[in-house]
Design a protein around this motif. Structure first.
Motif, PDB file in Angstrom:
ATOM      1  N   HIS A 155      67.839 -26.696  30.667  1.00  0.00           N
ATOM      2  CA  HIS A 155      66.536 -27.330  30.897  1.00  0.00           C
ATOM      3  C   HIS A 155      65.877 -27.886  29.641  1.00  0.00           C
ATOM      4  CE1 HIS A 155      66.459 -26.255  35.119  1.00  0.00           C
ATOM      5  NE2 HIS A 155      66.864 -25.044  34.782  1.00  0.00           N
ATOM      6  N   PHE A 156      66.218 -27.321  28.481  1.00  0.00           N
ATOM      7  CA  PHE A 156      65.595 -27.776  27.240  1.00  0.00           C
ATOM      8  C   PHE A 156      66.588 -28.436  26.284  1.00  0.00           C
ATOM      9  CE2 PHE A 156      62.680 -24.589  28.880  1.00  0.00           C
ATOM     10  CZ  PHE A 156      61.462 -25.233  28.735  1.00  0.00           C
ATOM     11  N   LYS A 157      67.835 -28.625  26.769  1.00  0.00           N
ATOM     12  CA  LYS A 157      68.871 -29.292  25.966  1.00  0.00           C
ATOM     13  C   LYS A 157      69.052 -28.606  24.610  1.00  0.00           C
ATOM     14  CE  LYS A 157      69.128 -32.831  28.908  1.00  0.00           C
ATOM     15  NZ  LYS A 157      69.242 -32.294  30.227  1.00  0.00           N
ATOM     16  N   LEU A 158      69.145 -27.271  24.638  1.00  0.00           N
ATOM     17  CA  LEU A 158      69.301 -26.490  23.421  1.00  0.00           C
ATOM     18  C   LEU A 158      70.770 -26.146  23.198  1.00  0.00           C
ATOM     19  CD1 LEU A 158      66.407 -23.903  23.877  1.00  0.00           C
ATOM     20  CD2 LEU A 158      66.399 -25.920  22.407  1.00  0.00           C
ATOM     21  N   SER A 159      71.137 -25.973  21.940  1.00  0.00           N
ATOM     22  CA  SER A 159      72.451 -25.422  21.642  1.00  0.00           C
ATOM     23  C   SER A 159      72.419 -23.946  22.012  1.00  0.00           C
ATOM     24  CB  SER A 159      72.750 -25.554  20.146  1.00  0.00           C
ATOM     25  OG  SER A 159      71.873 -24.728  19.398  1.00  0.00           O
ATOM     26  N   GLU A 160      73.583 -23.336  22.136  1.00  0.00           N
ATOM     27  CA  GLU A 160      73.619 -21.909  22.456  1.00  0.00           C
ATOM     28  C   GLU A 160      72.914 -21.103  21.362  1.00  0.00           C
ATOM     29  OE1 GLU A 160      76.674 -18.313  23.704  1.00  0.00           O
ATOM     30  OE2 GLU A 160      77.503 -20.262  23.167  1.00  0.00           O
ATOM     31  N   GLU A 161      73.122 -21.494  20.123  1.00  0.00           N
ATOM     32  CA  GLU A 161      72.497 -20.800  18.994  1.00  0.00           C
ATOM     33  C   GLU A 161      70.967 -20.856  19.084  1.00  0.00           C
ATOM     34  OE1 GLU A 161      72.185 -22.043  14.470  1.00  0.00           O
ATOM     35  OE2 GLU A 161      74.214 -21.336  14.960  1.00  0.00           O
ATOM     36  N   ASP A 162      70.422 -22.033  19.365  1.00  0.00           N
ATOM     37  CA  ASP A 162      68.969 -22.167  19.476  1.00  0.00           C
ATOM     38  C   ASP A 162      68.438 -21.405  20.684  1.00  0.00           C
ATOM     39  OD1 ASP A 162      68.727 -23.693  17.184  1.00  0.00           O
ATOM     40  OD2 ASP A 162      68.780 -25.603  18.247  1.00  0.00           O
ATOM     41  N   ALA A 163      69.161 -21.447  21.797  1.00  0.00           N
ATOM     42  CA  ALA A 163      68.729 -20.727  22.997  1.00  0.00           C
ATOM     43  C   ALA A 163      68.689 -19.226  22.738  1.00  0.00           C
ATOM     44  CB  ALA A 163      69.655 -21.052  24.170  1.00  0.00           C
ATOM     45  N   VAL A 164      69.687 -18.715  22.047  1.00  0.00           N
ATOM     46  CA  VAL A 164      69.710 -17.285  21.706  1.00  0.00           C
ATOM     47  C   VAL A 164      68.534 -16.956  20.795  1.00  0.00           C
ATOM     48  CG1 VAL A 164      70.997 -15.520  20.419  1.00  0.00           C
ATOM     49  CG2 VAL A 164      72.182 -16.989  22.054  1.00  0.00           C
ATOM     50  N   ARG A 165      68.267 -17.811  19.832  1.00  0.00           N
ATOM     51  CA  ARG A 165      67.148 -17.588  18.903  1.00  0.00           C
ATOM     52  C   ARG A 165      65.815 -17.521  19.660  1.00  0.00           C
ATOM     53  NH1 ARG A 165      67.346 -21.965  15.050  1.00  0.00           N
ATOM     54  NH2 ARG A 165      69.469 -21.228  14.910  1.00  0.00           N
ATOM     55  N   TYR A 166      65.615 -18.440  20.595  1.00  0.00           N
ATOM     56  CA  TYR A 166      64.379 -18.414  21.383  1.00  0.00           C
ATOM     57  C   TYR A 166      64.330 -17.176  22.269  1.00  0.00           C
ATOM     58  CZ  TYR A 166      62.618 -23.040  20.111  1.00  0.00           C
ATOM     59  OH  TYR A 166      62.098 -24.110  19.435  1.00  0.00           O
ATOM     60  N   PHE A 167      65.468 -16.802  22.854  1.00  0.00           N
ATOM     61  CA  PHE A 167      65.476 -15.600  23.679  1.00  0.00           C
ATOM     62  C   PHE A 167      65.093 -14.385  22.843  1.00  0.00           C
ATOM     63  CE2 PHE A 167      67.354 -11.761  25.359  1.00  0.00           C
ATOM     64  CZ  PHE A 167      66.863 -11.775  26.653  1.00  0.00           C
ATOM     65  N   GLU A 168      65.641 -14.291  21.656  1.00  0.00           N
ATOM     66  CA  GLU A 168      65.323 -13.155  20.782  1.00  0.00           C
ATOM     67  C   GLU A 168      63.855 -13.179  20.361  1.00  0.00           C
ATOM     68  OE1 GLU A 168      68.263 -13.496  17.705  1.00  0.00           O
ATOM     69  OE2 GLU A 168      69.787 -12.495  18.937  1.00  0.00           O
ATOM     70  N   LYS A 169      63.321 -14.362  20.145  1.00  0.00           N
ATOM     71  CA  LYS A 169      61.917 -14.492  19.732  1.00  0.00           C
ATOM     72  C   LYS A 169      60.965 -14.105  20.860  1.00  0.00           C
ATOM     73  CE  LYS A 169      58.608 -17.847  17.926  1.00  0.00           C
ATOM     74  NZ  LYS A 169      58.415 -19.195  17.400  1.00  0.00           N
ATOM     75  N   PHE A 170      61.206 -14.629  22.044  1.00  0.00           N
ATOM     76  CA  PHE A 170      60.266 -14.420  23.153  1.00  0.00           C
ATOM     77  C   PHE A 170      60.669 -13.319  24.110  1.00  0.00           C
ATOM     78  CE2 PHE A 170      59.599 -19.076  22.244  1.00  0.00           C
ATOM     79  CZ  PHE A 170      58.387 -18.903  21.602  1.00  0.00           C
ATOM     80  N   GLY A 171      61.939 -13.023  24.200  1.00  0.00           N
ATOM     81  CA  GLY A 171      62.409 -12.030  25.165  1.00  0.00           C
ATOM     82  C   GLY A 171      62.159 -10.613  24.747  1.00  0.00           C
ATOM     83  N   ARG A 172      62.103 -10.367  23.491  1.00  0.00           N
ATOM     84  CA  ARG A 172      61.928  -9.004  23.002  1.00  0.00           C
ATOM     85  C   ARG A 172      60.467  -8.565  23.053  1.00  0.00           C
ATOM     86  NH1 ARG A 172      66.827  -8.536  24.076  1.00  0.00           N
ATOM     87  NH2 ARG A 172      68.351  -9.187  22.556  1.00  0.00           N
ATOM     88  N   GLU A 173      59.544  -9.526  23.008  1.00  0.00           N
ATOM     89  CA  GLU A 173      58.117  -9.201  22.959  1.00  0.00           C
ATOM     90  C   GLU A 173      57.622  -8.544  24.244  1.00  0.00           C
ATOM     91  OE1 GLU A 173      56.235 -12.900  22.079  1.00  0.00           O
ATOM     92  OE2 GLU A 173      57.046 -12.980  20.061  1.00  0.00           O
ATOM     93  N   GLY A 174      58.113  -9.028  25.388  1.00  0.00           N
ATOM     94  CA  GLY A 174      57.572  -8.548  26.651  1.00  0.00           C
ATOM     95  C   GLY A 174      58.412  -7.517  27.359  1.00  0.00           C
ATOM     96  N   VAL A 175      59.480  -7.057  26.725  1.00  0.00           N
ATOM     97  CA  VAL A 175      60.377  -6.109  27.364  1.00  0.00           C
ATOM     98  C   VAL A 175      59.867  -4.695  27.159  1.00  0.00           C
ATOM     99  CG1 VAL A 175      62.732  -5.195  27.411  1.00  0.00           C
ATOM    100  CG2 VAL A 175      62.348  -7.629  27.032  1.00  0.00           C
ATOM    101  N   PRO A 176      59.603  -3.955  28.239  1.00  0.00           N
ATOM    102  CA  PRO A 176      59.132  -2.588  28.074  1.00  0.00           C
ATOM    103  C   PRO A 176      60.223  -1.709  27.457  1.00  0.00           C
ATOM    104  CG  PRO A 176      59.303  -3.178  30.407  1.00  0.00           C
ATOM    105  CD  PRO A 176      59.707  -4.374  29.604  1.00  0.00           C
ATOM    106  N   VAL A 177      59.798  -0.781  26.636  1.00  0.00           N
ATOM    107  CA  VAL A 177      60.746   0.111  25.960  1.00  0.00           C
ATOM    108  C   VAL A 177      61.031   1.319  26.795  1.00  0.00           C
ATOM    109  CG1 VAL A 177      61.137   1.496  23.890  1.00  0.00           C
ATOM    110  CG2 VAL A 177      59.921  -0.679  23.736  1.00  0.00           C
TER     111      VAL A 177
END
Length: 59
Positions: free
Chosen positions: A37-59
């Motif tokens: 959807h955002f025409k990202l490379s796999e590397e960039d997509a992983v970077r965004y996932f790590e940036k935004f995905g970790r913030e809202g994940v309950p521990v």
């Protein structure tokens, strides 16, 4: 310095990551959606996932 368009795009990426996490979509699926959807490379997509995905994940 980010342009307005870059900021809006990042907000969209963050919203997609958070929404998919709420729906319990696997990490690989979210990364694939970011690439598609955002025409990202796999590397960039992983970077965004790590940036935004970790913030809202309950521990």
């Amino acid at each position: 310095m980010f342009s307005l368009a870059q900021c809006i795009r990042e907000e969209g990426i963050q919203a997609m990551v958070e929404e998919n996490l709420e729906e319990q979509t696997p990490e690989e699926g979210i990364i694939a959606k970011l690439q598609k959807h955002f025409k990202l490379s796999e590397e960039d997509a992983v970077r965004y996932f790590e940036k935004f995905g970790r913030e809202g994940v309950p521990v």
